[in-house]
Design a protein around this motif. Structure first.
Motif, PDB file in Angstrom:
ATOM      1  N   TYR A   1       0.853  -1.179   0.000  1.00 34.89           N
ATOM      2  CA  TYR A   1       0.000   0.000   0.000  1.00 34.89           C
ATOM      3  C   TYR A   1       0.886   1.224   0.000  1.00 34.89           C
ATOM      4  O   TYR A   1       1.954   1.231   0.571  1.00 34.89           O
ATOM      5  CB  TYR A   1      -0.923   0.026   1.225  1.00 34.89           C
ATOM      6  CG  TYR A   1      -2.038  -0.951   1.105  1.00 34.89           C
ATOM      7  CD1 TYR A   1      -3.215  -0.598   0.471  1.00 34.89           C
ATOM      8  CD2 TYR A   1      -1.909  -2.242   1.581  1.00 34.89           C
ATOM      9  CE1 TYR A   1      -4.238  -1.506   0.326  1.00 34.89           C
ATOM     10  CE2 TYR A   1      -2.931  -3.162   1.442  1.00 34.89           C
ATOM     11  CZ  TYR A   1      -4.090  -2.785   0.814  1.00 34.89           C
ATOM     12  OH  TYR A   1      -5.097  -3.674   0.665  1.00 34.89           O
ATOM     13  N   GLY A   2       0.431   2.245  -0.628  1.00 39.23           N
ATOM     14  CA  GLY A   2       1.233   3.456  -0.647  1.00 39.23           C
ATOM     15  C   GLY A   2       0.872   4.341  -1.799  1.00 39.23           C
ATOM     16  O   GLY A   2      -0.234   4.859  -1.858  1.00 39.23           O
ATOM     17  N   LEU A   3       1.806   4.475  -2.726  1.00 42.62           N
ATOM     18  CA  LEU A   3       1.647   5.438  -3.803  1.00 42.62           C
ATOM     19  C   LEU A   3       0.324   5.278  -4.544  1.00 42.62           C
ATOM     20  O   LEU A   3       0.031   4.234  -5.110  1.00 42.62           O
ATOM     21  CB  LEU A   3       2.816   5.333  -4.788  1.00 42.62           C
ATOM     22  CG  LEU A   3       4.183   5.675  -4.203  1.00 42.62           C
ATOM     23  CD1 LEU A   3       5.275   5.488  -5.249  1.00 42.62           C
ATOM     24  CD2 LEU A   3       4.210   7.101  -3.663  1.00 42.62           C
ATOM     25  N   ASN A   4      -0.479   6.316  -4.501  1.00 44.46           N
ATOM     26  CA  ASN A   4      -1.713   6.451  -5.280  1.00 44.46           C
ATOM     27  C   ASN A   4      -2.822   5.440  -4.984  1.00 44.46           C
ATOM     28  O   ASN A   4      -3.769   5.354  -5.745  1.00 44.46           O
ATOM     29  CB  ASN A   4      -1.392   6.444  -6.780  1.00 44.46           C
ATOM     30  CG  ASN A   4      -0.500   7.587  -7.156  1.00 44.46           C
ATOM     31  OD1 ASN A   4      -0.714   8.720  -6.734  1.00 44.46           O
ATOM     32  ND2 ASN A   4       0.527   7.304  -7.929  1.00 44.46           N
TER      33      ASN A   4
ATOM     34  N   ALA B   1     -16.087  13.946   5.267  1.00 46.14           N
ATOM     35  CA  ALA B   1     -16.390  12.603   4.751  1.00 46.14           C
ATOM     36  C   ALA B   1     -15.977  12.411   3.294  1.00 46.14           C
ATOM     37  O   ALA B   1     -16.303  11.387   2.705  1.00 46.14           O
ATOM     38  CB  ALA B   1     -17.859  12.248   4.949  1.00 46.14           C
ATOM     39  N   LYS B   2     -15.262  13.349   2.710  1.00 44.22           N
ATOM     40  CA  LYS B   2     -14.807  13.217   1.318  1.00 44.22           C
ATOM     41  C   LYS B   2     -13.380  12.671   1.291  1.00 44.22           C
ATOM     42  O   LYS B   2     -12.531  13.093   2.067  1.00 44.22           O
ATOM     43  CB  LYS B   2     -14.846  14.582   0.627  1.00 44.22           C
ATOM     44  CG  LYS B   2     -14.456  14.530  -0.828  1.00 44.22           C
ATOM     45  CD  LYS B   2     -14.554  15.896  -1.466  1.00 44.22           C
ATOM     46  CE  LYS B   2     -14.127  15.824  -2.923  1.00 44.22           C
ATOM     47  NZ  LYS B   2     -14.125  17.147  -3.535  1.00 44.22           N
ATOM     48  N   ARG B   3     -13.124  11.734   0.376  1.00 43.62           N
ATOM     49  CA  ARG B   3     -11.784  11.152   0.226  1.00 43.62           C
ATOM     50  C   ARG B   3     -10.822  12.208  -0.309  1.00 43.62           C
ATOM     51  O   ARG B   3     -11.137  12.938  -1.233  1.00 43.62           O
ATOM     52  CB  ARG B   3     -11.815   9.971  -0.748  1.00 43.62           C
ATOM     53  CG  ARG B   3     -12.655   8.815  -0.280  1.00 43.62           C
ATOM     54  CD  ARG B   3     -12.670   7.670  -1.293  1.00 43.62           C
ATOM     55  NE  ARG B   3     -11.518   6.804  -1.027  1.00 43.62           N
ATOM     56  CZ  ARG B   3     -10.499   6.635  -1.842  1.00 43.62           C
ATOM     57  NH1 ARG B   3     -10.450   7.240  -3.001  1.00 43.62           N
ATOM     58  NH2 ARG B   3      -9.491   5.846  -1.515  1.00 43.62           N
ATOM     59  N   ILE B   4      -9.625  12.246   0.288  1.00 44.57           N
ATOM     60  CA  ILE B   4      -8.563  13.147  -0.151  1.00 44.57           C
ATOM     61  C   ILE B   4      -7.384  12.258  -0.530  1.00 44.57           C
ATOM     62  O   ILE B   4      -6.797  11.586   0.323  1.00 44.57           O
ATOM     63  CB  ILE B   4      -8.169  14.122   0.969  1.00 44.57           C
ATOM     64  CG1 ILE B   4      -9.390  14.930   1.410  1.00 44.57           C
ATOM     65  CG2 ILE B   4      -7.028  15.025   0.526  1.00 44.57           C
ATOM     66  CD1 ILE B   4      -9.232  15.602   2.757  1.00 44.57           C
ATOM     67  N   ALA B   5      -7.042  12.244  -1.812  1.00 46.29           N
ATOM     68  CA  ALA B   5      -5.994  11.356  -2.308  1.00 46.29           C
ATOM     69  C   ALA B   5      -4.660  11.651  -1.638  1.00 46.29           C
ATOM     70  O   ALA B   5      -4.322  12.802  -1.373  1.00 46.29           O
ATOM     71  CB  ALA B   5      -5.860  11.504  -3.820  1.00 46.29           C
ATOM     72  N   VAL B   6      -3.934  10.582  -1.360  1.00 43.68           N
ATOM     73  CA  VAL B   6      -2.581  10.683  -0.819  1.00 43.68           C
ATOM     74  C   VAL B   6      -1.653  10.071  -1.867  1.00 43.68           C
ATOM     75  O   VAL B   6      -1.628   8.855  -2.039  1.00 43.68           O
ATOM     76  CB  VAL B   6      -2.445   9.939   0.525  1.00 43.68           C
ATOM     77  CG1 VAL B   6      -1.012   9.984   1.026  1.00 43.68           C
ATOM     78  CG2 VAL B   6      -3.394  10.531   1.555  1.00 43.68           C
TER      79      VAL B   6
ATOM     80  N   PRO C   1       2.472   8.479   1.004  1.00 48.89           N
ATOM     81  CA  PRO C   1       2.251   8.517   2.451  1.00 48.89           C
ATOM     82  C   PRO C   1       3.365   9.227   3.227  1.00 48.89           C
ATOM     83  O   PRO C   1       3.119   9.762   4.306  1.00 48.89           O
ATOM     84  CB  PRO C   1       2.178   7.045   2.856  1.00 48.89           C
ATOM     85  CG  PRO C   1       1.826   6.323   1.618  1.00 48.89           C
ATOM     86  CD  PRO C   1       2.422   7.111   0.490  1.00 48.89           C
ATOM     87  N   SER C   2       4.577   9.266   2.685  1.00 51.63           N
ATOM     88  CA  SER C   2       5.661   9.948   3.399  1.00 51.63           C
ATOM     89  C   SER C   2       5.528  11.471   3.311  1.00 51.63           C
ATOM     90  O   SER C   2       6.189  12.197   4.049  1.00 51.63           O
ATOM     91  CB  SER C   2       7.024   9.495   2.873  1.00 51.63           C
ATOM     92  OG  SER C   2       7.200   9.910   1.532  1.00 51.63           O
ATOM     93  N   VAL C   3       4.651  11.947   2.419  1.00 54.75           N
ATOM     94  CA  VAL C   3       4.376  13.387   2.295  1.00 54.75           C
ATOM     95  C   VAL C   3       2.849  13.556   2.223  1.00 54.75           C
ATOM     96  O   VAL C   3       2.295  13.840   1.168  1.00 54.75           O
ATOM     97  CB  VAL C   3       5.041  13.978   1.031  1.00 54.75           C
ATOM     98  CG1 VAL C   3       4.853  15.485   1.005  1.00 54.75           C
ATOM     99  CG2 VAL C   3       6.501  13.604   0.946  1.00 54.75           C
ATOM    100  N   PRO C   4       2.150  13.364   3.354  1.00 51.12           N
ATOM    101  CA  PRO C   4       0.684  13.451   3.318  1.00 51.12           C
ATOM    102  C   PRO C   4       0.223  14.899   3.116  1.00 51.12           C
ATOM    103  O   PRO C   4       1.005  15.837   3.296  1.00 51.12           O
ATOM    104  CB  PRO C   4       0.264  12.926   4.693  1.00 51.12           C
ATOM    105  CG  PRO C   4       1.426  13.213   5.576  1.00 51.12           C
ATOM    106  CD  PRO C   4       2.646  13.083   4.703  1.00 51.12           C
TER     107      PRO C   4
END
Length: 158
Positions: A73-76, A116-121, A124-127
Motif C-alpha cells: 500500500y502506498g503510492l496512489n 467525509a470526502k476522500r482526499i488522495a494521498v 504517504p511519506s508526504v501526506p
C-alpha cells in the motif's frame, strides 16, 4: 372477498416457511495503513486567543500527523478522510466546539475541507497538509473560557 382471505391464509404459511438459502463469510484483516500510529492527535491553540481576534485567519495551527502503510500500500492507492459528527452549523468546514459560537475550520492544502470526502494521498511519506483555525458564528458574541472539539482522521484504501 371471503375467497381472497381464504387464499391468502393458505399462501401465507408458504411464504414464511422457506429454508435458509444464504450464507455470509469473509476474512477480517488489520488495516494496512494507520494515522500517527493510532495515537490521538492534539492541536493546542494556547491560552491567549482574543475573543475579538478570531477571524478564520488568526491562530492557525498545523495538524501534525503521519501516515504509515504496510507493504503493498502506498503510492496512489490510499486516501485520508476527515469527518465530524458535530460540524458547525455556521461553517460546513468547521468542527463545532463546546464553546457556543466557536468552531475550528479544517483546511487541507489551504482549501476548506468537505467532511467525509476522500482526499488522495499520492505519497504517504508526504501526506496532505492539514491546518486548523478558529472561526466564530457572527451572530454570537464569544465569551472567555476553555474550549474543546473533536474530529476523526482516518485512512481509506483501495
Amino acid at each position: 372477498m371471503k375467497r381472497f382471505f381464504a387464499l391468502l391464509a393458505l399462501l401465507l404459511p408458504l411464504a414464511v416457511s422457506a429454508a435458509d438459502n444464504m450464507q455470509f463469510h469473509g476474512t477480517l484483516v488489520a488495516p494496512p495503513c494507520t494515522i500517527s500510529d493510532g495515537k490521538t492527535i492534539e492541536v493546542d491553540f494556547g491560552n491567549d486567543l482574543g475573543v475579538n481576534k478570531i477571524d478564520g485567519n488568526n491562530y492557525k495551527q498545523s495538524v501534525e500527523y503521519t501516515v504509515s502503510c504496510s507493504a503493498g500500500y502506498g503510492l496512489n492507492n490510499i486516501a485520508i478522510v476527515i469527518d465530524s459528527t458535530t460540524p458547525a452549523a455556521f461553517d460546513s468546514s468547521a468542527v463545532q466546539t463546546d464553546k457556543t459560537g466557536l468552531g475550528i475550520r479544517i483546511l487541507v492544502d489551504n482549501t476548506a475541507v468537505t467532511f467525509a470526502k476522500r482526499i488522495a494521498v499520492a505519497d504517504p511519506s508526504v501526506p496532505p497538509v492539514i491546518e486548523a483555525v478558529p472561526v466564530q458564528d457572527q451572530t454570537v458574541n464569544l465569551t472567555e473560557g476553555a474550549f474543546e472539539g473533536t474530529m476523526t482522521l482516518r485512512t481509506d484504501y483501495m
